[in-house]
Write an enzyme that holds these catalytic residues in place. Structure first.
Site, PDB file in Angstrom:
ATOM      1  N   TYR A 299     -18.701  48.742  38.040  1.00 43.99           N
ATOM      2  CA  TYR A 299     -17.942  47.928  37.082  1.00 43.99           C
ATOM      3  C   TYR A 299     -17.493  48.782  35.893  1.00 43.99           C
ATOM      4  CZ  TYR A 299     -17.089  43.913  33.926  1.00 43.99           C
ATOM      5  OH  TYR A 299     -16.544  42.993  33.062  1.00 43.99           O
TER       6      TYR A 299
ATOM      7  N   GLY B 245     -15.162  51.511  37.060  1.00 47.63           N
ATOM      8  CA  GLY B 245     -13.969  50.843  37.587  1.00 47.63           C
ATOM      9  C   GLY B 245     -13.060  50.385  36.459  1.00 47.63           C
ATOM     10  N   LYS B 246     -13.659  49.785  35.438  1.00 45.70           N
ATOM     11  CA  LYS B 246     -12.861  49.299  34.302  1.00 45.70           C
ATOM     12  C   LYS B 246     -12.298  50.461  33.480  1.00 45.70           C
ATOM     13  CE  LYS B 246     -13.239  44.686  34.419  1.00 45.70           C
ATOM     14  NZ  LYS B 246     -12.143  43.721  34.245  1.00 45.70           N
TER      15      LYS B 246
ATOM     16  N   ASN C 146     -19.122  40.362  25.016  1.00 46.81           N
ATOM     17  CA  ASN C 146     -19.760  39.181  25.624  1.00 46.81           C
ATOM     18  C   ASN C 146     -19.155  37.884  25.112  1.00 46.81           C
ATOM     19  OD1 ASN C 146     -21.723  41.488  25.634  1.00 46.81           O
ATOM     20  ND2 ASN C 146     -22.842  40.046  26.929  1.00 46.81           N
TER      21      ASN C 146
ATOM     22  N   ARG D 130     -25.908  35.331  33.846  1.00 44.17           N
ATOM     23  CA  ARG D 130     -25.650  35.790  32.487  1.00 44.17           C
ATOM     24  C   ARG D 130     -26.612  35.109  31.517  1.00 44.17           C
ATOM     25  NH1 ARG D 130     -19.109  36.485  32.260  1.00 44.17           N
ATOM     26  NH2 ARG D 130     -19.105  35.154  34.093  1.00 44.17           N
TER      27      ARG D 130
ATOM     28  N   GLY E  52     -36.990  41.876  24.539  1.00 41.80           N
ATOM     29  CA  GLY E  52     -36.152  40.972  23.736  1.00 41.80           C
ATOM     30  C   GLY E  52     -35.495  41.636  22.543  1.00 41.80           C
TER      31      GLY E  52
ATOM     32  N   ARG F 222     -26.850  41.831  21.636  1.00 39.64           N
ATOM     33  CA  ARG F 222     -25.492  41.559  22.088  1.00 39.64           C
ATOM     34  C   ARG F 222     -24.820  40.764  20.957  1.00 39.64           C
ATOM     35  NH1 ARG F 222     -27.032  44.546  25.483  1.00 39.64           N
ATOM     36  NH2 ARG F 222     -26.741  44.454  27.754  1.00 39.64           N
TER      37      ARG F 222
ATOM     38  N   PRO G 280     -27.447  48.123  28.626  1.00 35.98           N
ATOM     39  CA  PRO G 280     -27.197  48.696  27.300  1.00 35.98           C
ATOM     40  C   PRO G 280     -28.135  48.113  26.237  1.00 35.98           C
ATOM     41  CG  PRO G 280     -25.131  48.100  28.360  1.00 35.98           C
ATOM     42  CD  PRO G 280     -26.228  47.545  29.211  1.00 35.98           C
TER      43      PRO G 280
HETATM   44  P1  NAD Z   1     -15.402  35.072  36.264  1.00 37.37           P
HETATM   45  O1  NAD Z   1     -16.213  35.652  37.374  1.00 37.37           O
HETATM   46  O2  NAD Z   1     -15.710  33.698  35.825  1.00 37.37           O
HETATM   47  O3  NAD Z   1     -13.849  35.153  36.601  1.00 37.37           O
HETATM   48  C1  NAD Z   1     -13.290  36.175  37.388  1.00 37.37           C
HETATM   49  C2  NAD Z   1     -12.301  35.515  38.339  1.00 37.37           C
HETATM   50  O4  NAD Z   1     -11.683  36.527  39.133  1.00 37.37           O
HETATM   51  C3  NAD Z   1     -12.974  34.547  39.310  1.00 37.37           C
HETATM   52  O5  NAD Z   1     -12.252  33.338  39.364  1.00 37.37           O
HETATM   53  C4  NAD Z   1     -12.942  35.285  40.641  1.00 37.37           C
HETATM   54  O6  NAD Z   1     -12.923  34.405  41.750  1.00 37.37           O
HETATM   55  C5  NAD Z   1     -11.672  36.092  40.498  1.00 37.37           C
HETATM   56  N1  NAD Z   1     -11.654  37.285  41.334  1.00 37.37           N
HETATM   57  C6  NAD Z   1     -12.628  38.211  41.495  1.00 37.37           C
HETATM   58  N2  NAD Z   1     -12.222  39.167  42.347  1.00 37.37           N
HETATM   59  C7  NAD Z   1     -10.945  38.838  42.721  1.00 37.37           C
HETATM   60  C8  NAD Z   1     -10.009  39.420  43.603  1.00 37.37           C
HETATM   61  N3  NAD Z   1     -10.275  40.557  44.251  1.00 37.37           N
HETATM   62  N4  NAD Z   1      -8.805  38.808  43.747  1.00 37.37           N
HETATM   63  C9  NAD Z   1      -8.517  37.649  43.099  1.00 37.37           C
HETATM   64  N5  NAD Z   1      -9.385  37.044  42.265  1.00 37.37           N
HETATM   65  C10 NAD Z   1     -10.594  37.633  42.091  1.00 37.37           C
HETATM   66  O7  NAD Z   1     -15.535  36.102  35.049  1.00 37.37           O
HETATM   67  P2  NAD Z   1     -14.989  35.967  33.569  1.00 37.37           P
HETATM   68  O8  NAD Z   1     -16.160  36.014  32.678  1.00 37.37           O
HETATM   69  O9  NAD Z   1     -14.020  34.865  33.454  1.00 37.37           O
HETATM   70  O10 NAD Z   1     -14.230  37.361  33.424  1.00 37.37           O
HETATM   71  C11 NAD Z   1     -12.822  37.467  33.520  1.00 37.37           C
HETATM   72  C12 NAD Z   1     -12.393  38.881  33.193  1.00 37.37           C
HETATM   73  O11 NAD Z   1     -12.814  39.233  31.874  1.00 37.37           O
HETATM   74  C13 NAD Z   1     -12.998  39.945  34.129  1.00 37.37           C
HETATM   75  O12 NAD Z   1     -12.016  40.906  34.418  1.00 37.37           O
HETATM   76  C14 NAD Z   1     -14.115  40.549  33.311  1.00 37.37           C
HETATM   77  O13 NAD Z   1     -14.332  41.889  33.668  1.00 37.37           O
HETATM   78  C15 NAD Z   1     -13.561  40.424  31.899  1.00 37.37           C
HETATM   79  N6  NAD Z   1     -14.643  40.376  30.905  1.00 37.37           N
HETATM   80  C16 NAD Z   1     -15.429  39.259  30.766  1.00 37.37           C
HETATM   81  C17 NAD Z   1     -16.452  39.255  29.817  1.00 37.37           C
HETATM   82  C18 NAD Z   1     -17.339  38.052  29.596  1.00 37.37           C
HETATM   83  O14 NAD Z   1     -18.221  38.084  28.722  1.00 37.37           O
HETATM   84  N7  NAD Z   1     -17.168  36.958  30.313  1.00 37.37           N
HETATM   85  C19 NAD Z   1     -16.674  40.394  29.020  1.00 37.37           C
HETATM   86  C20 NAD Z   1     -15.880  41.503  29.223  1.00 37.37           C
HETATM   87  C21 NAD Z   1     -14.850  41.490  30.142  1.00 37.37           C
HETATM   88  N1  UDP Z   2     -30.817  38.964  29.923  1.00 38.87           N
HETATM   89  C1  UDP Z   2     -32.093  38.436  29.737  1.00 38.87           C
HETATM   90  N2  UDP Z   2     -32.441  37.366  30.490  1.00 38.87           N
HETATM   91  C2  UDP Z   2     -31.617  36.771  31.403  1.00 38.87           C
HETATM   92  C3  UDP Z   2     -30.318  37.303  31.581  1.00 38.87           C
HETATM   93  C4  UDP Z   2     -29.960  38.418  30.829  1.00 38.87           C
HETATM   94  O1  UDP Z   2     -32.868  38.929  28.911  1.00 38.87           O
HETATM   95  O2  UDP Z   2     -32.036  35.780  32.032  1.00 38.87           O
HETATM   96  C5  UDP Z   2     -30.409  40.109  29.080  1.00 38.87           C
HETATM   97  C6  UDP Z   2     -29.802  41.282  29.843  1.00 38.87           C
HETATM   98  O3  UDP Z   2     -30.818  42.154  30.303  1.00 38.87           O
HETATM   99  C7  UDP Z   2     -28.935  41.905  28.751  1.00 38.87           C
HETATM  100  C8  UDP Z   2     -28.467  40.706  27.926  1.00 38.87           C
HETATM  101  O4  UDP Z   2     -29.402  39.655  28.207  1.00 38.87           O
HETATM  102  O5  UDP Z   2     -29.722  42.744  27.921  1.00 38.87           O
HETATM  103  C9  UDP Z   2     -27.060  40.231  28.261  1.00 38.87           C
HETATM  104  O6  UDP Z   2     -26.985  40.051  29.675  1.00 38.87           O
HETATM  105  P1  UDP Z   2     -25.691  39.487  30.402  1.00 38.87           P
HETATM  106  O7  UDP Z   2     -25.906  39.669  31.870  1.00 38.87           O
HETATM  107  O8  UDP Z   2     -25.379  38.133  29.924  1.00 38.87           O
HETATM  108  O9  UDP Z   2     -24.505  40.417  29.886  1.00 38.87           O
HETATM  109  P2  UDP Z   2     -24.303  42.010  29.850  1.00 38.87           P
HETATM  110  O10 UDP Z   2     -25.572  42.708  30.242  1.00 38.87           O
HETATM  111  O11 UDP Z   2     -23.204  42.250  30.809  1.00 38.87           O
HETATM  112  O12 UDP Z   2     -23.949  42.267  28.438  1.00 38.87           O
END
Ligand code: NAD
Ligand code: UDP
Length: 321
Positions: free
Chosen positions: A145, A148-149, A174, A186, A207, A211, A273
Site C-alpha cells: 500500500y 504503491g501509493k 486518518n 480500522r 496505546g 493518530r 507507524p
Molecule cells: P474503502 O475501502 O471504503 O473504499 C475504497 C473503494 O474502492 C471500495 O468501494 C472498493 O470496493 C473500491 N475498490 C478497491 N479496489 C478497486 C478496484 N481495483 N477497482 C474498482 N474499485 C475498487 O476505503 P476508503 O477509506 O473510502 O478509501 C478511499 C481512498 O482514500 C483509498 O484510495 C484510500 O487509499 C484513500 N485513503 C483513505 C484514508 C482513510 O482514512 N479512510 C486515508 C488515506 C487515504
Molecule cells: N489499532 C488498535 N486497535 C484496533 C485497531 C487498530 O490499537 O482494534 C491501532 C493500530 O495499530 C494503529 C492505529 O490504531 O496504531 C490506527 O489503525 P488503523 O488501522 O485505523 O489506521 P492506520 O494504521 O492505517 O493509521
C-alpha cells in the site's frame, strides 16, 4: 457550472460521501467500483437520482468514460484488506492511476489522486509537511500500500510533466465517520463496535501510538476545494492536526457510548507507524481549508450510525468480487 464527474471507488466510505456531496451540488456523477471493500448499500440512497450512475468495473482494466473531473479513490484502505492480497493491492495502486491518467490525458479531464499519509511511513519528521520524503519500509507487509501509493504519486507527476495532464494529489490522513466498513479492522470502527457491545477494546501495543482523525464531511470539503483550485497540483495534506494517543481514543469512545467495556492490550502489527499528525498550513493557505468538526462530535455521529449494526451480531456482508 454543473460537471460530469467520475469517482472511482465511489461505493466505498469516502467515495460514497463524495458522491453524495457532488450530487447535492447538482453535478452528474458516475461511481465506478468493483465492490471489493465497498458495498451497494453505500450508494443505494442515490440510485433514484437521474444524475447518478453506478458502474461495476475494476479500475485496473482500461476504461473510457466521458468526464470533466476524475477522483481516483479506488483502492482498499484498511491494513487488513490491503494486506490480504498484496499483489492485487499493488496492481490497484499502480494500474488504477495509469488508467485514470491515460483517460484524463486523452479527454483533457482533471484527475485527483487519493494519496495517503502512509507515504510518510513511520515518520521521523513530526508533524509531517508535504516536503518530507518519508521513512518507508519497501519490503514489509504494509509496503504494498505505502509504496504503491508512492508510485501513484510518481505517475501523476510524470503524466503532468510529460503530457501536461491536469493533476491534483491529496495526501489523506486518518478519516472516520458513518459508512466506514465494519469488519475492516480500522481503529474507530473496531472500538465503537466493541464499546457498543460491551466487549473489551483491543489496543495494539501499549496505546501510546498516535493518530489524528478527520471527520468525513471535512475531508470531502477539502477534496472538492483541491479539485476546483486552478493552477495548483499539490501534493497537499488533508487531515486533522489534533493528535491523540490510541488509548485516549479508546477511553473517549468508552465514555461517549457509556460502555462497560475494559481495554485489553494486543501485539502491535509490524511497521505500524508510531505517530502521525499532518501539518496543514498549505491546505489552510492555498485552499482556505481547516477541519471544523470536533472529534467528540464526529465520534458521536459515527456511534449513532453503528448502533443498529452493533445490535446485529452477524458478520459484515461480503460481496463476491
Ligand atoms: P474503502 O475501502 O471504503 O473504499 C475504497 C473503494 O474502492 C471500495 O468501494 C472498493 O470496493 C473500491 N475498490 C478497491 N479496489 C478497486 C478496484 N481495483 N477497482 C474498482 N474499485 C475498487 O476505503 P476508503 O477509506 O473510502 O478509501 C478511499 C481512498 O482514500 C483509498 O484510495 C484510500 O487509499 C484513500 N485513503 C483513505 C484514508 C482513510 O482514512 N479512510 C486515508 C488515506 C487515504
Ligand atoms: N489499532 C488498535 N486497535 C484496533 C485497531 C487498530 O490499537 O482494534 C491501532 C493500530 O495499530 C494503529 C492505529 O490504531 O496504531 C490506527 O489503525 P488503523 O488501522 O485505523 O489506521 P492506520 O494504521 O492505517 O493509521
Amino acid at each position: 457550472m454543473k460537471k460530469k464527474i467520475l469517482v472511482t471507488g465511489g461505493a466505498g466510505f469516502i467515495g460514497s460521501h463524495l458522491v453524495e456531496r457532488l450530487l447535492k451540488e447538482g453535478h452528474w456523477v458516475i461511481a465506478m467500483d468493483n465492490f471489493h471493500t465497498g458495498t451497494k448499500d453505500n450508494v443505494l440512497a442515490f440510485l433514484n437520482n437521474p444524475r447518478f450512475e453506478v458502474l461495476r468495473h475494476d479500475v485496473t482494466e482500461p476504461f473510457r468514460i466521458e468526464a470533466e473531473q476524475i477522483y481516483n479513490l479506488a483502492c482498499p484502505a484498511s491494513p487488513i484488506h490491503y494486506q490480504r492480497s498484496p499483489i492485487r493491492t499493488v496492481e490497484t495502486c499502480v494500474l488504477g492511476p495509469i488508467n485514470c491518467l491515460t483517460l484524463a490525458r486523452d479527454i483533457h479531464a482533471r484527475v485527483l489522486q487519493a494519496s495517503t499519509s502512509e507515504i510518510y511511513g513511520n515518520p521521523i519528521m513530526h508533524p509531517q509537511t508535504e516536503s518530507y520524503w518519508g521513512n518507508v519500509n519497501p519490503i514489509g507487509p504494509r509496503s504494498c500500500y505505502d509504496e504503491g501509493k508512492r508510485v501513484a504519486e510518481t505517475l501523476f507527476f510524470d503524466f503532468h510533466r510529460e503530457a501536461g495532464t491536469d493533476i491534483r494529489i491529496a495526501r489523506i490522513f486518518n478519516t472516520y465517520g458513518p459508512r466506514m466498513s465494519h469488519g475492516d479492522g480500522r481503529v474507530i470502527s473496531n472500538f465503537i463496535l466493541q464499546a457498543l457491545r460491551n466487549e473489551p477494546l483491543t489496543i495494539y501495543g501499549d496505546g501510546s501510538h498516535t493518530r489524528s482523525f478527520c471527520y468525513i464531511s471535512d475531508l470531502v470539503e477539502g477534496l472538492i476545494r483541491l479539485m476546483n483550485m486552478d493552477g495548483f497540483t499539490g501534493p497537499i495534506n488533508l487531515g486533522c492536526p489534533e493528535e491523540r494517543t490510541i488509548r485516549e481514543i479508546a477511553e473517549l469512545i468508552i465514555q461517549l457510548t457509556n460502555s462497560k467495556s475494559d481495554i485489553i492490550l494486543q501485539p502491535l502489527p509490524i511497521d505500524d507507524p508510531e505517530k502521525r499528525k499532518p501539518d496543514i498550513e498549505l491546505a489552510t493557505d492555498v485552499l482556505g481549508w481547516t477541519p471544523k468538526i470536533p472529534l467528540e462530535e464526529g465520534l458521536s455521529r459515527t456511534i449513532e450510525y453503528y448502533k443498529p449494526i452493533a445490535d446485529d451480531n452477524s458478520p459484515p456482508t461480503k460481496q463476491p468480487r
